[in-house]
Design an enzyme around this catalytic site. Structure first.
Site, PDB file in Angstrom:
ATOM      1  N   HIS A 128     -42.766  -6.397  16.013  1.00  0.00           N
ATOM      2  CA  HIS A 128     -43.487  -5.137  16.024  1.00  0.00           C
ATOM      3  C   HIS A 128     -43.069  -4.334  17.256  1.00  0.00           C
ATOM      4  O   HIS A 128     -42.940  -4.923  18.329  1.00  0.00           O
ATOM      5  CB  HIS A 128     -44.996  -5.399  16.077  1.00  0.00           C
ATOM      6  N   GLY A 144      -7.575   2.002   2.027  1.00  0.00           N
ATOM      7  CA  GLY A 144      -7.916   2.504   0.689  1.00  0.00           C
ATOM      8  C   GLY A 144      -8.796   3.740   0.697  1.00  0.00           C
ATOM      9  O   GLY A 144      -8.910   4.458   1.698  1.00  0.00           O
ATOM     10  N   GLY A 163     -18.268  11.104 -11.173  1.00  0.00           N
ATOM     11  CA  GLY A 163     -17.919   9.690 -11.265  1.00  0.00           C
ATOM     12  C   GLY A 163     -16.450   9.434 -10.976  1.00  0.00           C
ATOM     13  O   GLY A 163     -15.682  10.365 -10.704  1.00  0.00           O
ATOM     14  N   ARG A 164     -16.083   8.166 -11.004  1.00  0.00           N
ATOM     15  CA  ARG A 164     -14.703   7.775 -10.718  1.00  0.00           C
ATOM     16  C   ARG A 164     -14.183   6.894 -11.847  1.00  0.00           C
ATOM     17  O   ARG A 164     -14.960   6.288 -12.570  1.00  0.00           O
ATOM     18  CB  ARG A 164     -14.640   7.042  -9.366  1.00  0.00           C
ATOM     19  N   VAL A 187     -24.537   9.331  -6.324  1.00  0.00           N
ATOM     20  CA  VAL A 187     -24.525   9.049  -4.882  1.00  0.00           C
ATOM     21  C   VAL A 187     -23.596   9.995  -4.119  1.00  0.00           C
ATOM     22  O   VAL A 187     -24.002  10.626  -3.135  1.00  0.00           O
ATOM     23  CB  VAL A 187     -24.083   7.582  -4.630  1.00  0.00           C
ATOM     24  N   GLU A 237       0.851  -1.191   0.000  1.00  0.00           N
ATOM     25  CA  GLU A 237       0.000   0.000   0.000  1.00  0.00           C
ATOM     26  C   GLU A 237       0.889   1.244   0.000  1.00  0.00           C
ATOM     27  O   GLU A 237       1.782   1.375   0.828  1.00  0.00           O
ATOM     28  CB  GLU A 237      -0.937  -0.007   1.224  1.00  0.00           C
ATOM     29  N   GLY A 238       0.580   2.139  -0.932  1.00  0.00           N
ATOM     30  CA  GLY A 238       1.367   3.366  -1.066  1.00  0.00           C
ATOM     31  C   GLY A 238       0.962   4.466  -0.103  1.00  0.00           C
ATOM     32  O   GLY A 238       1.782   5.319   0.263  1.00  0.00           O
ATOM     33  N   ASP A 297     -12.642  -1.750  -7.688  1.00  0.00           N
ATOM     34  CA  ASP A 297     -12.957  -0.610  -8.553  1.00  0.00           C
ATOM     35  C   ASP A 297     -12.160  -0.617  -9.855  1.00  0.00           C
ATOM     36  O   ASP A 297     -12.571   0.011 -10.829  1.00  0.00           O
ATOM     37  CB  ASP A 297     -12.648   0.706  -7.824  1.00  0.00           C
TER      38      ASP A 297
HETATM   39  C1  LIG Z   1     -16.676   9.996  -1.066  1.00  0.00           C
HETATM   40  C2  LIG Z   1     -16.882   8.527  -1.340  1.00  0.00           C
HETATM   41  C3  LIG Z   1     -17.867   7.855  -0.653  1.00  0.00           C
HETATM   42  C4  LIG Z   1     -18.081   6.509  -0.889  1.00  0.00           C
HETATM   43  N1  LIG Z   1     -19.043   5.869  -0.179  1.00  0.00           N
HETATM   44  C5  LIG Z   1     -19.263   4.556  -0.378  1.00  0.00           C
HETATM   45  C6  LIG Z   1     -20.235   3.861   0.382  1.00  0.00           C
HETATM   46  O1  LIG Z   1     -20.897   4.433   1.246  1.00  0.00           O
HETATM   47  N2  LIG Z   1     -20.402   2.535   0.152  1.00  0.00           N
HETATM   48  C7  LIG Z   1     -19.680   1.877  -0.802  1.00  0.00           C
HETATM   49  O2  LIG Z   1     -19.884   0.678  -0.984  1.00  0.00           O
HETATM   50  N3  LIG Z   1     -18.746   2.505  -1.542  1.00  0.00           N
HETATM   51  C8  LIG Z   1     -18.518   3.826  -1.344  1.00  0.00           C
HETATM   52  N4  LIG Z   1     -17.530   4.456  -2.057  1.00  0.00           N
HETATM   53  C9  LIG Z   1     -16.773   3.676  -3.049  1.00  0.00           C
HETATM   54  C10 LIG Z   1     -15.695   2.819  -2.352  1.00  0.00           C
HETATM   55  O3  LIG Z   1     -14.852   3.667  -1.615  1.00  0.00           O
HETATM   56  C11 LIG Z   1     -14.903   2.042  -3.389  1.00  0.00           C
HETATM   57  O4  LIG Z   1     -15.779   1.302  -4.184  1.00  0.00           O
HETATM   58  C12 LIG Z   1     -13.920   1.097  -2.711  1.00  0.00           C
HETATM   59  O5  LIG Z   1     -13.029   1.800  -1.893  1.00  0.00           O
HETATM   60  C13 LIG Z   1     -13.135   0.307  -3.765  1.00  0.00           C
HETATM   61  O6  LIG Z   1     -12.259  -0.544  -3.127  1.00  0.00           O
HETATM   62  P1  LIG Z   1     -10.909  -1.039  -3.825  1.00  0.00           P
HETATM   63  O7  LIG Z   1     -10.256  -1.931  -2.839  1.00  0.00           O
HETATM   64  O8  LIG Z   1     -11.200  -1.550  -5.178  1.00  0.00           O
HETATM   65  O9  LIG Z   1     -10.040   0.285  -4.047  1.00  0.00           O
HETATM   66  P2  LIG Z   1      -9.600   1.481  -3.092  1.00  0.00           P
HETATM   67  O10 LIG Z   1     -10.418   1.564  -1.868  1.00  0.00           O
HETATM   68  O11 LIG Z   1      -9.547   2.684  -3.972  1.00  0.00           O
HETATM   69  O12 LIG Z   1      -8.138   1.088  -2.626  1.00  0.00           O
HETATM   70  C14 LIG Z   1      -7.084   0.991  -3.522  1.00  0.00           C
HETATM   71  C15 LIG Z   1      -5.801   1.220  -2.756  1.00  0.00           C
HETATM   72  O13 LIG Z   1      -4.722   0.851  -3.611  1.00  0.00           O
HETATM   73  C16 LIG Z   1      -3.647   1.745  -3.394  1.00  0.00           C
HETATM   74  N5  LIG Z   1      -2.793   1.703  -4.573  1.00  0.00           N
HETATM   75  C17 LIG Z   1      -3.115   2.060  -5.841  1.00  0.00           C
HETATM   76  N6  LIG Z   1      -2.090   1.835  -6.675  1.00  0.00           N
HETATM   77  C18 LIG Z   1      -1.094   1.327  -5.906  1.00  0.00           C
HETATM   78  C19 LIG Z   1       0.216   0.912  -6.181  1.00  0.00           C
HETATM   79  N7  LIG Z   1       0.722   0.948  -7.413  1.00  0.00           N
HETATM   80  N8  LIG Z   1       0.974   0.466  -5.156  1.00  0.00           N
HETATM   81  C20 LIG Z   1       0.490   0.427  -3.885  1.00  0.00           C
HETATM   82  N9  LIG Z   1      -0.752   0.818  -3.566  1.00  0.00           N
HETATM   83  C21 LIG Z   1      -1.532   1.249  -4.570  1.00  0.00           C
HETATM   84  C22 LIG Z   1      -4.340   3.073  -3.182  1.00  0.00           C
HETATM   85  O14 LIG Z   1      -3.482   3.963  -2.476  1.00  0.00           O
HETATM   86  C23 LIG Z   1      -5.568   2.675  -2.383  1.00  0.00           C
HETATM   87  O15 LIG Z   1      -5.333   2.793  -1.002  1.00  0.00           O
HETATM   88  C24 LIG Z   1     -17.284   5.821  -1.840  1.00  0.00           C
HETATM   89  C25 LIG Z   1     -16.276   6.488  -2.527  1.00  0.00           C
HETATM   90  C26 LIG Z   1     -16.067   7.823  -2.279  1.00  0.00           C
HETATM   91  C27 LIG Z   1     -14.975   8.524  -3.022  1.00  0.00           C
END
Ligand SMILES: Cc1cc2nc3c(=O)[nH]c(=O)nc-3n(C[C@H](O)[C@H](O)[C@H](O)COP(=O)(O)OP(=O)(O)OC[C@H]3O[C@@H](n4cnc5c(N)ncnc54)[C@H](O)[C@@H]3O)c2cc1C
Length: 461
Positions: free
Chosen positions: A440, A39, A267-268, A178, A32-33, A308
């Site tokens: 209830h 995350g 969006g993302r 959202v 993790e960076g 994601d």
């Molecule tokens: C404001 C906001 C609110 C949200 N609310 C919700 C919610 O209520 N419910 C919900 O289900 N989802 C929500 N989401 C979406 C949710 O955060 C993501 O779907 C989820 O975090 C995705 O998980 P992930 O593990 O795929 O990636 P991430 O959580 O994005 O984690 C990826 C990690 O990989 C690390 N990384 C990337 N590249 C490298 C590399 N080369 N080397 C080392 N580390 C690296 C990053 O630093 C990061 O920490 C929200 C998002 C945002 C922005």
């Protein structure tokens, strides 16, 4: 320096994958960076946004409902710095929790940014680690929009919106999805005049249309304004203010709005930068996601991807489920995710929750269905708690009665939806829910009443 599995990224996809793989007997490291684990979700996503939603919901209750219950007194004052401090504490507790879980499960945390120089190798700084398998869980980042220059102070993404220097008087939110509505709702409750500008003619695209209309009306009652069918052309900032220009799609007329803060929430996009995927030959989809097969394998042997960064809804629990599934697959088990039963929740008040088919998708598929709908006005608990606005809508197959989807707008919808998810996983009929005794007085009775409405009728309607 040698592992059975190295996971890249410690978000909900990556950390869950690492823990499950370790539980299944593999030697695992997670790179993790960021300075902390968890995350986007724990650091700048789900958890901090829900902390601010919780705090501001309490404020809303105090301002709007306390008096009616005989709770009188001075209106609470907002100490913004303290509220941000509370949010940071919540983040800290959660990210430290993952550190603890890594230690408990003997997952090594490799700190730094990873790349994959070749299959079976992960590079972090000047060190190279051997890995029999690699899982990429690098997540996503906010998508940019032409003409909108984010500075994370005046023109912000969700990350900046979680950390504003002060509560804005006027806020423009670009995008009625959202994240935009949740953060817009936080600032509206804190007294900001919030205007949401959306390209489409509706809010929360993909959700049930009737829910979307009801939701817009409710947010409107809470003071949020909506400009729909509007294409944002630009957002520019001075030191203290911003101007957003947009064109109405119906007549191409151009308009502008002033704001103290502009939130870009359109969006993302998947985050693949720096991983070396191009040189490695990992195939991407047209939308820049890492392409995988049903077992999360990329085009390169031994390299998997989840969360994601691959296709599907960008949700923490979807990433977590994929993390568990891929760990099980790598350990020789039959990991699986049922994409038909992934709930989606919007944590405003009231909450909005959905799972499965919508009326729109069923009509498009030409599938005969029936609707069981029940208003929270008929639910004693909801009425007592000023939460009678909203409804549960259950969709079931017209012939077999099998539950196909559900849409809830109302109190704790995000918790209520799971009873329906479990029912769907078991292939239940609406009648199965309707015949299940519900305590209830609970909000859950509204779910049962909606199921009854799919049959001979709800009792309290
Ligand atoms: C404001 C906001 C609110 C949200 N609310 C919700 C919610 O209520 N419910 C919900 O289900 N989802 C929500 N989401 C979406 C949710 O955060 C993501 O779907 C989820 O975090 C995705 O998980 P992930 O593990 O795929 O990636 P991430 O959580 O994005 O984690 C990826 C990690 O990989 C690390 N990384 C990337 N590249 C490298 C590399 N080369 N080397 C080392 N580390 C690296 C990053 O630093 C990061 O920490 C929200 C998002 C945002 C922005």
């Amino acid at each position: 320096m040698s592992y059975d599995l190295i996971v890249i990224g410690a978000g909900p996809g990556g950390y869950v994958c690492a823990i499950r793989a370790a539980q299944l007997g593999l030697k695992v490291a997670c790179v993790e960076g960021r300075d902390t684990l968890g995350g986007t979700c724990l650091n700048v996503g789900c958890i901090p946004s829900k902390a601010l939603l919780h705090a501001t919901h309490q404020l809303h209750e105090a301002e709007h409902n306390f008096d009616a219950m005989g709770l009188t007194g001075a209106k609470p004052k907002v100490d913004w710095k303290k509220m941000l401090g509370y949010k940071s504490d919540v983040i800290g507790q959660n990210t430290k929790g993952i550190e603890f879980l890594f230690k408990k499960n003997k997952v090594d945390w490799i700190k730094g940014w990873a790349s994959i120089p070749e299959a079976g190798k992960v590079q972090v700084g000047d060190k190279t680690y051997d890995a029999k398998k690699i899982v990429i869980a690098s997540g996503s980042e906010s998508s940019p929009l032409n003409g909108v220059k984010v500075d994370e102070k005046i023109i912000v993404t969700s990350t900046g919106a979680l950390e504003l220097g002060k509560i804005p008087k006027k806020m423009v939110v670009i995008g009625a999805g959202v994240i935009g509505l949740e953060m817009g709702s936080v600032y509206a409750r804190l007294g900001a005049e919030v205007t949401v500008v959306e390209y489409l003619d509706r809010i929360i695209p993909g959700n049930d249309g009737e829910v979307a209309k009801t939701f817009q009306r409710m947010l409107g009652k809470q003071g949020m304004k909506f400009i729909l069918g509007a294409a944002v052309q630009s957002a520019t900032a001075t030191k203290t203010k911003a101007t957003v220009t947009y064109k109405l799609r119906k007549d191409d007329s151009e308009h502008s709005l002033d704001a103290d803060t502009v939130l870009l929430a359109t969006g993302r996009r998947p985050l693949t930068e720096g991983l070396g995927l191009d040189a490695l030959g990992v195939k991407l989809t047209e939308r820049g996601q890492i392409a995988t097969d049903k077992h999360y394998k990329t085009s390169i042997d031994g390299v998997y991807a989840i969360g994601d960064v691959i296709e599907g809804p960008m949700l923490a629990h979807k990433a977590e489920d994929e993390g568990m599934a891929v760990a099980e697959i790598i350990a020789g088990q039959a990991g699986h995710v049922n994409y038909g039963v992934i709930p989606g929740v919007i944590y405003t008040w009231p909450e909005v929750a959905s799972v499965g088919e919508t009326e729109e998708t069923l009509k498009e598929a030409g599938r005969a269905y029936k609707v069981g709908k029940f208003s929270f006005m008929g639910n004693g608990r909801a009425k007592a708690n000023f939460a009678g606005d909203g409804f549960v809508k259950l969709l079931a197959d017209k012939d077999t009665d099998r539950i196909l989807g559900a849409h809830i707008i109302g109190p704790y919808a995000g918790d209520l939806i799971h009873e329906i998810c479990v029912a769907m996983e078991f292939g239940a009929a609406a009648e199965d829910l309707a015949r299940t005794c519900h305590a209830h007085p609970t909000y859950s009775e509204a779910v049962r009443e909606a199921a009854l409405a799919c049959g001979d009728g709800a009792i309290h309607a």
